[in-house]
Design a protein around this motif. Structure first.
Motif, PDB file in Angstrom:
ATOM      1  N   LEU A 123       0.838  -1.201   0.000  1.00 52.16           N
ATOM      2  CA  LEU A 123       0.000   0.000   0.000  1.00 52.16           C
ATOM      3  C   LEU A 123       0.876   1.257   0.000  1.00 52.16           C
ATOM      4  N   LYS A 124       1.888   1.281   0.859  1.00 56.85           N
ATOM      5  CA  LYS A 124       2.767   2.443   0.949  1.00 56.85           C
ATOM      6  C   LYS A 124       3.518   2.660  -0.367  1.00 56.85           C
ATOM      7  N   MET A 125       3.993   1.586  -0.998  1.00 55.13           N
ATOM      8  CA  MET A 125       4.689   1.715  -2.280  1.00 55.13           C
ATOM      9  C   MET A 125       3.754   2.249  -3.341  1.00 55.13           C
ATOM     10  N   LYS A 126       2.511   1.775  -3.352  1.00 50.52           N
ATOM     11  CA  LYS A 126       1.522   2.254  -4.317  1.00 50.52           C
ATOM     12  C   LYS A 126       1.285   3.747  -4.108  1.00 50.52           C
ATOM     13  N   GLN A 127       1.138   4.162  -2.848  1.00 53.15           N
ATOM     14  CA  GLN A 127       0.906   5.577  -2.550  1.00 53.15           C
ATOM     15  C   GLN A 127       2.099   6.432  -2.979  1.00 53.15           C
ATOM     16  N   LEU A 128       3.318   5.952  -2.727  1.00 51.95           N
ATOM     17  CA  LEU A 128       4.522   6.682  -3.134  1.00 51.95           C
ATOM     18  C   LEU A 128       4.567   6.814  -4.648  1.00 51.95           C
ATOM     19  N   ASN A 129       4.285   5.729  -5.349  1.00 53.94           N
ATOM     20  CA  ASN A 129       4.355   5.746  -6.810  1.00 53.94           C
ATOM     21  C   ASN A 129       3.282   6.660  -7.395  1.00 53.94           C
ATOM     22  N   GLU A 130       2.085   6.673  -6.812  1.00 50.97           N
ATOM     23  CA  GLU A 130       1.020   7.552  -7.285  1.00 50.97           C
ATOM     24  C   GLU A 130       1.354   9.008  -7.004  1.00 50.97           C
ATOM     25  N   GLY A 131       2.047   9.261  -5.912  1.00 52.80           N
ATOM     26  CA  GLY A 131       2.441  10.621  -5.567  1.00 52.80           C
ATOM     27  C   GLY A 131       3.492  11.192  -6.504  1.00 52.80           C
ATOM     28  N   ASN A 132       4.203  10.315  -7.206  1.00 52.79           N
ATOM     29  CA  ASN A 132       5.284  10.743  -8.108  1.00 52.79           C
ATOM     30  C   ASN A 132       4.784  10.996  -9.528  1.00 52.79           C
ATOM     31  N   LYS A 133       3.506  10.837  -9.772  1.00 48.62           N
ATOM     32  CA  LYS A 133       2.968  11.029 -11.135  1.00 48.62           C
ATOM     33  C   LYS A 133       2.722  12.484 -11.426  1.00 48.62           C
TER      34      LYS A 133
END
Length: 79
Positions: free
Chosen positions: A69-79
């Motif tokens: 979940l945290k990795m998904k949130q980090l990756n979405e934040g970098n878009k």
């Protein structure tokens, strides 16, 4: 930055968890300034679980479901 083999540290990924604490102290506990070291810990933990499976554990790593979940949130934040 520590190498990928922080997975082999005792406990796994612990040097990266310590780096987060150091960063937070240096930056007056402003988490936004420490996102790179947080991501480094999560990347280490991801490698740890890939190597040893979701049943493995390290006090320095979130549980696999939370980590994803945290990795998904980090990756979405970098878009």
């Amino acid at each position: 930055m520590a190498g990928k083999d922080d997975v082999e540290a005792k406990p796994p990924c612990h040097p990266r968890a310590c780096a987060i604490q150091d960063c937070l102290m240096r930056n007056n506990y402003n988490e936004a300034k420490c996102q790179d070291v947080v991501k480094a810990l999560y990347t280490c933990c991801e490698s740890f679980y890939e190597r040893y499976g979701d049943e493995a554990s390290s006090p320095s790593c979130p549980k696999p479901s939370l980590l994803r979940l945290k990795m998904k949130q980090l990756n979405e934040g970098n878009k």
